[in-house]
Design an enzyme around this catalytic site. Structure first.
Site, short mmCIF file in Angstrom:
data_model
loop_
_atom_site.label_atom_id
_atom_site.label_comp_id
_atom_site.label_asym_id
_atom_site.label_seq_id
_atom_site.Cartn_x
_atom_site.Cartn_y
_atom_site.Cartn_z
CG ASP A 1 95.43 46.46 80.38
OD1 ASP A 1 95.10 45.83 81.40
OD2 ASP A 1 96.54 47.01 80.26
CE LYS B 1 97.15 48.45 83.28
NZ LYS B 1 98.32 48.26 82.42
#
Length: 362
Positions: free
Chosen positions: A223, A227
């Site tokens: 995750d 980003k």
């Protein structure tokens, strides 16, 4: 009398973020008379509401009406045709994490449909998709905004864009990009006190709703890697994918094949010594350990993993599940520009989406 400018809103996804966005959209449409915001399409993966003549749908209570609808969503190509033929500019709001919908962005944009979304997959997947999205937008003039794909409602992407577009040179970006990891390490290795056992803190984070249903989906670091991929690309580094640079997973290899998240949590205490040793090594240096991501633009390096920080460092002194992103630039010198605050949650994520909507309709 001048004709009131009108924007049509189409929404895909009515989950946690989607419901919060609907509330904010209703308040915005009620508060602002110009441009007039009309909801003309809304759907989940199985249900939809729309009128062929583009007549507005009442926003208040629409989630409940949608749940009772027997109308299936049209195929993507038909939805593109429908929105592209609308009598006013259209903003498509994708509140899902669907790869299939992300893959269709270039088609929507090429037909002049604006897109706003928190969907990370569109911007952290293949570089070919990234290029296709922005090429289609540039060619058609349609706008695409995705502030909430990094840091929820925090102005991370807009800050980075402003730095670059005003001529500053961004040298390094560093920070805690995961509310889950922030909460875990602030509890496991606090700046004051000893903290709890690693497995206990992971289970507590799961019970409080900070982790995914299977905590491994947070602990694998992907995750955060998604980003970092988005920010690196915006900073000019053509990162191929979230797996094309070093990403440290905190899942013991022996537990990668667990059949469920619950089995993983049951077996995790067997591996507490590994994390305890990491914490103790940091403490011996007068530091704490944190899970961070960093981008070094001059050396073109991106990495995600554990780092040690002095107890007085802004990253070390985070509270709760806050995110912190530091921009080291020529203008700001050795004192970075810091963006800090809640980086997860339906309300703040939807705020980022609503903020993007305001940018689109200007």
């Amino acid at each position: 009398m001048a004709t009131t400018k009108r924007f049509l809103v189409a929404i895909i996804g009515v989950g946690g973020v989607g419901k919060c966005f609907l509330q904010q959209l209703h308040a915005l449409a009620t508060r602002r008379s110009s441009p007039k915001l009309d909801l003309v399409y809304i759907s989940t993966s199985k249900k939809s509401i729309y009128n062929k003549d583009y007549s507005p749908i009442e926003i208040e209570g629409v989630a409940e009406v949608l749940a009772r609808s027997s109308q299936a969503p049209p195929p993507t190509d038909e939805l593109v045709d429908y929105l592209a033929a609308a009598p006013a500019p259209v903003v498509l709001v994708d509140n899902t994490s669907s790869q299939d919908i992300a893959d269709s962005y270039p088609l929507f944009l090429s037909r002049g449909v604006n897109i706003i979304t928190p969907n990370k997959k569109a911007f952290s997947g293949s570089y070919a998709l990234w290029d296709a999205i922005f090429s289609a937008a540039e060619t058609s003039g349609a706008k695409v905004f995705h502030e909430s794909s990094v840091g929820a409602g925090l102005p991370v992407i807009s800050t980075l864009k402003d730095l670059i577009e005003t001529g500053d040179k961004v040298n390094r970006i560093e920070g805690v990009f995961s509310g889950t990891m922030s909460f875990l390490f602030n509890s496991f290795a606090p700046t004051e006190g000893s903290g709890g056992k690693w497995s206990d803190e992971v289970r507590r984070a799961k019970e409080l709703g900070y982790t995914e249903p299977d905590p491994r989906d947070d602990l694998n670091g992907l995750d955060v890697a998604r980003k970092l991929t988005i920010l690196a690309r915006l900073a000019g580094l053509p990162v191929a994918s979230p797996t094309s640079f070093p990403v440290q997973s905190l899942i013991p290899k022996e537990l990668e094949s667990c059949a469920s998240g619950e089995e993983f949590l049951d077996k995790l205490p067997q591996f507490d010594k590994q994390m305890e040793q990491t914490k103790n090594e940091a403490e011996a240096e007068g530091k704490v350990v944190r899970f961070v991501g960093s981008i070094d633009i001059p050396s073109k390096t991106v990495k995600v993993g554990l780092e040690k920080f002095d107890r007085g460092h802004p990253i070390a002194s985070l509270k709760g599940s806050d995110n912190i992103i530091s921009f080291y630039t020529d203008r700001y010198g050795s004192n970075p520009l810091i963006v800090q605050g809640a980086g997860a949650g339906g309300e703040v994520t939807a705020m980022g989406v609503t903020s993007d909507l305001l940018k689109t309709i200007v």
